[in-house]
Write a protein that holds these residues in place. Sequence first.
Motif, PDB file in Angstrom:
ATOM      1  N   ALA A  23       0.857  -1.185   0.000  1.00 46.53           N
ATOM      2  CA  ALA A  23       0.000   0.000   0.000  1.00 46.53           C
ATOM      3  C   ALA A  23       0.888   1.228   0.000  1.00 46.53           C
ATOM      4  O   ALA A  23       1.684   1.424   0.916  1.00 46.53           O
ATOM      5  CB  ALA A  23      -0.909   0.002   1.225  1.00 46.53           C
ATOM      6  N   GLY A  24       0.778   2.012  -1.059  1.00 46.79           N
ATOM      7  CA  GLY A  24       1.580   3.229  -1.183  1.00 46.79           C
ATOM      8  C   GLY A  24       2.613   3.090  -2.274  1.00 46.79           C
ATOM      9  O   GLY A  24       3.618   2.411  -2.096  1.00 46.79           O
ATOM     10  N   LEU A  85       3.097  -1.540   4.362  1.00 52.57           N
ATOM     11  CA  LEU A  85       2.480  -0.222   4.466  1.00 52.57           C
ATOM     12  C   LEU A  85       3.542   0.850   4.231  1.00 52.57           C
ATOM     13  O   LEU A  85       4.474   0.990   5.018  1.00 52.57           O
ATOM     14  CB  LEU A  85       1.867  -0.087   5.861  1.00 52.57           C
ATOM     15  N   ALA A  86       3.391   1.599   3.134  1.00 54.07           N
ATOM     16  CA  ALA A  86       4.328   2.679   2.804  1.00 54.07           C
ATOM     17  C   ALA A  86       3.523   3.928   2.444  1.00 54.07           C
ATOM     18  O   ALA A  86       3.710   4.526   1.388  1.00 54.07           O
ATOM     19  CB  ALA A  86       5.236   2.253   1.660  1.00 54.07           C
ATOM     20  N   VAL A  87       2.612   4.266   3.324  1.00 50.68           N
ATOM     21  CA  VAL A  87       1.744   5.427   3.117  1.00 50.68           C
ATOM     22  C   VAL A  87       2.058   6.481   4.170  1.00 50.68           C
ATOM     23  O   VAL A  87       2.645   6.170   5.206  1.00 50.68           O
ATOM     24  CB  VAL A  87       0.246   5.027   3.183  1.00 50.68           C
ATOM     25  N   PRO A  88       1.645   7.734   3.932  1.00 53.79           N
ATOM     26  CA  PRO A  88       1.856   8.770   4.956  1.00 53.79           C
ATOM     27  C   PRO A  88       1.125   8.416   6.257  1.00 53.79           C
ATOM     28  O   PRO A  88       0.128   7.688   6.238  1.00 53.79           O
ATOM     29  CB  PRO A  88       1.240  10.031   4.327  1.00 53.79           C
ATOM     30  N   ALA A  92      -2.339   5.961   7.268  1.00 49.52           N
ATOM     31  CA  ALA A  92      -1.953   4.625   7.723  1.00 49.52           C
ATOM     32  C   ALA A  92      -3.094   3.853   8.387  1.00 49.52           C
ATOM     33  O   ALA A  92      -3.365   2.702   8.025  1.00 49.52           O
ATOM     34  CB  ALA A  92      -0.749   4.707   8.653  1.00 49.52           C
ATOM     35  N   GLN A  93      -3.759   4.442   9.359  1.00 50.15           N
ATOM     36  CA  GLN A  93      -4.787   3.693  10.089  1.00 50.15           C
ATOM     37  C   GLN A  93      -5.964   3.343   9.189  1.00 50.15           C
ATOM     38  O   GLN A  93      -6.485   2.225   9.245  1.00 50.15           O
ATOM     39  CB  GLN A  93      -5.272   4.464  11.317  1.00 50.15           C
ATOM     40  N   LEU A  94      -6.378   4.269   8.342  1.00 44.63           N
ATOM     41  CA  LEU A  94      -7.470   3.988   7.406  1.00 44.63           C
ATOM     42  C   LEU A  94      -7.096   2.836   6.473  1.00 44.63           C
ATOM     43  O   LEU A  94      -7.902   1.938   6.222  1.00 44.63           O
ATOM     44  CB  LEU A  94      -7.816   5.235   6.598  1.00 44.63           C
ATOM     45  N   SER A 112       5.287   3.303   7.725  1.00 49.32           N
ATOM     46  CA  SER A 112       4.624   4.572   8.016  1.00 49.32           C
ATOM     47  C   SER A 112       5.069   5.084   9.383  1.00 49.32           C
ATOM     48  O   SER A 112       5.139   4.310  10.342  1.00 49.32           O
ATOM     49  CB  SER A 112       3.110   4.392   7.992  1.00 49.32           C
ATOM     50  N   PRO A 113       5.339   6.375   9.465  1.00 47.16           N
ATOM     51  CA  PRO A 113       5.861   6.940  10.718  1.00 47.16           C
ATOM     52  C   PRO A 113       4.778   7.196  11.761  1.00 47.16           C
ATOM     53  O   PRO A 113       4.608   8.314  12.237  1.00 47.16           O
ATOM     54  CB  PRO A 113       6.516   8.240  10.248  1.00 47.16           C
TER      55      PRO A 113
END
Length: 143
Positions: A23-24, A85-88, A92-94, A112-113
Amino acid sequence: VGRLYEHVFRILASPKTWKVALAGAGNLGLALIGHSAFKNQNFCVEALFDVDPQKVNREIAGVHCWHFDDMTAQLQEKKIEILILAVPASAAQLCVDRAVSSGMIRGILSFSPTTVITPEDVLVYSVDVFAELEKLLFYLKTD
Protein backbone atom coordinates in the motif's frame (compact mmCIF):
# COMPACT_ATOMS: atom_id res chain seq x y z
CA VAL A 1 26.50 -32.79 5.78
CA GLY A 2 23.84 -33.00 3.07
CA ARG A 3 21.24 -34.42 5.45
CA LEU A 4 22.08 -31.79 8.08
CA TYR A 5 21.69 -29.02 5.49
CA GLU A 6 18.30 -30.36 4.40
CA HIS A 7 17.15 -30.61 8.02
CA VAL A 8 18.20 -27.03 8.87
CA PHE A 9 16.69 -25.76 5.59
CA ARG A 10 13.34 -27.39 6.42
CA ILE A 11 13.36 -25.74 9.86
CA LEU A 12 14.23 -22.25 8.61
CA ALA A 13 12.48 -22.17 5.24
CA SER A 14 8.98 -20.84 4.92
CA PRO A 15 6.56 -23.70 4.24
CA LYS A 16 4.78 -21.67 1.57
CA THR A 17 5.06 -18.67 -0.67
CA TRP A 18 3.40 -15.74 1.09
CA LYS A 19 1.19 -13.42 -0.95
CA VAL A 20 2.02 -9.78 -0.25
CA ALA A 21 0.40 -6.45 -1.12
CA LEU A 22 2.06 -3.05 -0.98
CA ALA A 23 0.00 0.00 0.00
CA GLY A 24 1.58 3.23 -1.18
CA ALA A 25 3.28 3.62 -4.56
CA GLY A 26 5.14 6.82 -3.66
CA ASN A 27 8.91 7.13 -3.51
CA LEU A 28 9.39 4.57 -0.73
CA GLY A 29 6.87 2.10 -2.16
CA LEU A 30 8.45 2.29 -5.61
CA ALA A 31 11.92 1.81 -4.12
CA LEU A 32 10.71 -1.25 -2.23
CA ILE A 33 8.90 -2.89 -5.13
CA GLY A 34 11.81 -2.19 -7.46
CA HIS A 35 14.30 -3.89 -5.14
CA SER A 36 15.64 -7.26 -6.27
CA ALA A 37 14.73 -8.78 -2.90
CA PHE A 38 11.10 -8.74 -4.03
CA LYS A 39 11.91 -11.46 -6.52
CA ASN A 40 12.01 -14.08 -3.78
CA GLN A 41 10.73 -17.62 -3.45
CA ASN A 42 9.31 -16.96 0.05
CA PHE A 43 6.91 -14.22 -0.99
CA CYS A 44 5.27 -12.75 -4.05
CA VAL A 45 3.93 -9.20 -4.40
CA GLU A 46 0.45 -9.70 -5.85
CA ALA A 47 -0.97 -6.17 -5.73
CA LEU A 48 -0.16 -2.50 -5.26
CA PHE A 49 -2.60 0.06 -3.88
CA ASP A 50 -2.55 3.83 -4.24
CA VAL A 51 -4.85 6.81 -4.82
CA ASP A 52 -2.75 8.65 -7.42
CA PRO A 53 -4.60 8.57 -10.78
CA GLN A 54 -1.21 8.53 -12.53
CA LYS A 55 -0.44 5.15 -10.90
CA VAL A 56 -3.82 3.43 -10.55
CA ASN A 57 -4.63 0.84 -13.23
CA ARG A 58 -1.01 0.65 -14.37
CA GLU A 59 1.65 -2.02 -14.06
CA ILE A 60 4.50 -0.97 -11.79
CA ALA A 61 7.50 -3.31 -11.65
CA GLY A 62 5.25 -6.01 -13.10
CA VAL A 63 2.53 -5.58 -10.45
CA HIS A 64 -0.91 -4.09 -11.10
CA CYS A 65 -1.69 -0.96 -9.09
CA TRP A 66 -5.27 -0.88 -7.82
CA HIS A 67 -7.10 2.09 -6.32
CA PHE A 68 -7.25 2.11 -2.53
CA ASP A 69 -11.03 1.65 -2.76
CA ASP A 70 -10.45 -1.80 -4.34
CA MET A 71 -8.20 -3.03 -1.52
CA THR A 72 -10.67 -5.19 0.42
CA ALA A 73 -11.95 -7.02 -2.65
CA GLN A 74 -8.48 -7.57 -4.14
CA LEU A 75 -7.00 -8.86 -0.87
CA GLN A 76 -9.84 -11.36 -0.65
CA GLU A 77 -9.75 -12.37 -4.31
CA LYS A 78 -5.96 -12.88 -4.33
CA LYS A 79 -5.90 -14.35 -0.80
CA ILE A 80 -3.21 -11.89 0.30
CA GLU A 81 -2.13 -12.29 3.93
CA ILE A 82 0.71 -9.75 4.26
CA LEU A 83 0.52 -5.98 3.78
CA ILE A 84 3.52 -3.71 3.43
CA LEU A 85 2.48 -0.22 4.47
CA ALA A 86 4.33 2.68 2.80
CA VAL A 87 1.74 5.43 3.12
CA PRO A 88 1.86 8.77 4.96
CA ALA A 89 1.03 8.69 8.66
CA SER A 90 -2.28 10.45 7.99
CA ALA A 91 -3.45 7.54 5.79
CA ALA A 92 -1.95 4.62 7.72
CA GLN A 93 -4.79 3.69 10.09
CA LEU A 94 -7.47 3.99 7.41
CA CYS A 95 -5.38 1.78 5.13
CA VAL A 96 -4.84 -0.79 7.89
CA ASP A 97 -8.54 -0.77 8.79
CA ARG A 98 -9.48 -1.40 5.16
CA ALA A 99 -6.93 -4.21 4.83
CA VAL A 100 -7.93 -5.89 8.10
CA SER A 101 -11.62 -5.70 7.13
CA SER A 102 -10.83 -8.09 4.27
CA GLY A 103 -10.43 -10.84 6.85
CA MET A 104 -7.27 -12.00 5.05
CA ILE A 105 -4.41 -10.00 6.61
CA ARG A 106 -2.23 -11.82 9.14
CA GLY A 107 0.76 -9.49 9.20
CA ILE A 108 1.73 -5.91 8.40
CA LEU A 109 5.20 -4.53 7.77
CA SER A 110 4.80 -0.81 8.36
CA PHE A 111 7.16 1.88 7.10
CA SER A 112 4.62 4.57 8.02
CA PRO A 113 5.86 6.94 10.72
CA THR A 114 2.99 6.26 13.11
CA THR A 115 1.52 3.57 15.32
CA VAL A 116 -1.39 1.59 13.90
CA ILE A 117 -3.97 -0.39 15.84
CA THR A 118 -4.95 -3.88 14.72
CA PRO A 119 -6.78 -6.85 16.16
CA GLU A 120 -4.65 -9.14 18.35
CA ASP A 121 -4.39 -11.77 15.63
CA VAL A 122 -2.69 -9.37 13.18
CA LEU A 123 1.05 -9.02 13.75
CA VAL A 124 2.51 -5.58 13.04
CA TYR A 125 6.21 -4.96 12.63
CA SER A 126 7.16 -1.30 12.30
CA VAL A 127 10.33 -0.14 10.62
CA ASP A 128 11.46 3.31 11.69
CA VAL A 129 14.34 4.23 9.41
CA PHE A 130 15.29 7.25 11.52
CA ALA A 131 15.38 5.24 14.76
CA GLU A 132 17.65 2.74 13.03
CA LEU A 133 19.89 5.59 11.84
CA GLU A 134 20.04 6.96 15.40
CA LYS A 135 21.13 3.51 16.63
CA LEU A 136 23.86 3.39 14.02
CA LEU A 137 25.09 6.86 14.91
CA PHE A 138 25.10 5.95 18.59
CA TYR A 139 27.36 2.97 17.93
CA LEU A 140 29.64 5.00 15.65
CA LYS A 141 30.17 7.94 17.96
CA THR A 142 33.53 8.38 19.54
CA ASP A 143 34.46 10.19 22.73
